[in-house]
Design an enzyme around this catalytic site. Structure first.
Site, short mmCIF file in Angstrom:
data_model
loop_
_atom_site.label_atom_id
_atom_site.label_comp_id
_atom_site.label_asym_id
_atom_site.label_seq_id
_atom_site.Cartn_x
_atom_site.Cartn_y
_atom_site.Cartn_z
N ASN A 103 74.44 34.82 51.63
CA ASN A 103 73.58 35.30 50.55
C ASN A 103 72.50 34.28 50.16
O ASN A 103 72.37 33.91 48.99
CB ASN A 103 74.44 35.64 49.33
CG ASN A 103 74.05 36.95 48.68
OD1 ASN A 103 72.96 37.46 48.91
ND2 ASN A 103 74.92 37.49 47.85
N ASP A 196 75.98 43.32 48.69
CA ASP A 196 77.18 43.08 47.89
C ASP A 196 78.15 44.25 48.03
O ASP A 196 79.36 44.05 48.10
CB ASP A 196 76.81 42.90 46.42
CG ASP A 196 76.03 41.61 46.19
OD1 ASP A 196 76.21 40.66 46.96
OD2 ASP A 196 75.25 41.56 45.22
#
Length: 254
Positions: A103, A196
């Site tokens: 991320n 996510d």
């Protein structure tokens, strides 16, 4: 925020608040059908300076089966970095599986900074999730493609590597081989939160005991729900809703 989490069935018994710091803020600015600007206001926020007490309390109360870390947390500042490191230590001490979603956010830190820290975490990581362009951050030198990069990470002790290919789906690599899953086709409404949601589905299936193909299938489904729904998390499905994407258009579900 705590009320919303409780309403979604999330345990917040070990949640910590900081009365001396503001709550972080994120704003989404849709500019074009496929382009959304994201604005973060979290400098000095409570979320940027978490303490270790809540983490230690959580592990002392009921050690989790999986600890999920992302590359965003350590990028928020020294306190967040130290807390993430402490969580990693506690996970190793309690036999908790560790999932790391790279991320990477270029607005928060440089690729060199991210790579140096994340590579130091790899010996403690069981499951690593990265997009094609994030994989090089976890390796010294060019990865030479997703398959070669994943193989090198497996050699370093990571047990499972999941590489996201965007609209082309995702591939999971283990010591026993690899498995590819195409993306679930949906009408794109809002892509924010898809990554996510993908990881949430993958970990959900992992905790349910699904095999590699099953984990990827659920991840693709939850990612598709996120893309097909407005908002960051509001469209996340329950287990009972996972099959809805297979229903014919116009079907009324009672």
């Amino acid at each position: 925020m705590l009320r919303t989490l409780r309403a979604e069935g999330v345990g917040v018994g070990c949640a910590a608040t900081d009365a001396t710091a503001p709550t972080g803020l994120i704003l989404f600015e849709p500019r074009l059908p496929d382009v959304t600007r994201v604005h973060y206001y979290r400098a000095g926020s409570a979320g940027s300076r978490p303490g270790t007490a809540a983490i230690e309390r959580a592990f002392a109360t009921a050690p989790p089966r999986v600890l999920h870390l992302t590359g965003i947390t350590p990028a928020l500042g020294p306190a967040a970095r130290a807390t993430a490191r402490r969580a990693l230590q506690l996970a190793r001490g309690h036999g908790t599986q560790v999932c790391l979603d790279v991320n990477f956010r270029a607005r928060l830190w440089t690729a060199d900074e991210a790579g140096a820290l994340l590579r130091g975490w790899l010996p403690s990581v069981d499951l690593l999730v990265a997009s094609d362009d994030e994989l090089p951050l976890c390796l010294s030198g060019p990865p030479g493609g997703a398959g070669e990069g994943a193989a090198r990470l497996l050699d370093l002790g990571v047990r499972e590597v999941v590489v996201k290919h965007g609209a082309a789906g995702a591939t999971a690599f283990t010591g026993a081989g690899s498995c590819h899953r195409p993306a679930t086709p949906v009408r794109a409404v809002d892509p924010v939160g898809a990554g996510d949601a993908f990881v949430a589905g993958y970990l959900s299936a992992l905790l349910d005991g699904a095999d590699l193909a099953g984990r990827l299938a659920r991840a693709a489904t939850t990612g598709a729900f996120a893309v097909a729904s407005p908002g960051d998390w509001e469209g996340a499905p329950t287990r009972a809703e996972l099959g809805l994407l297979g229903t014919p258009p116009g079907t009324v579900v009672r």
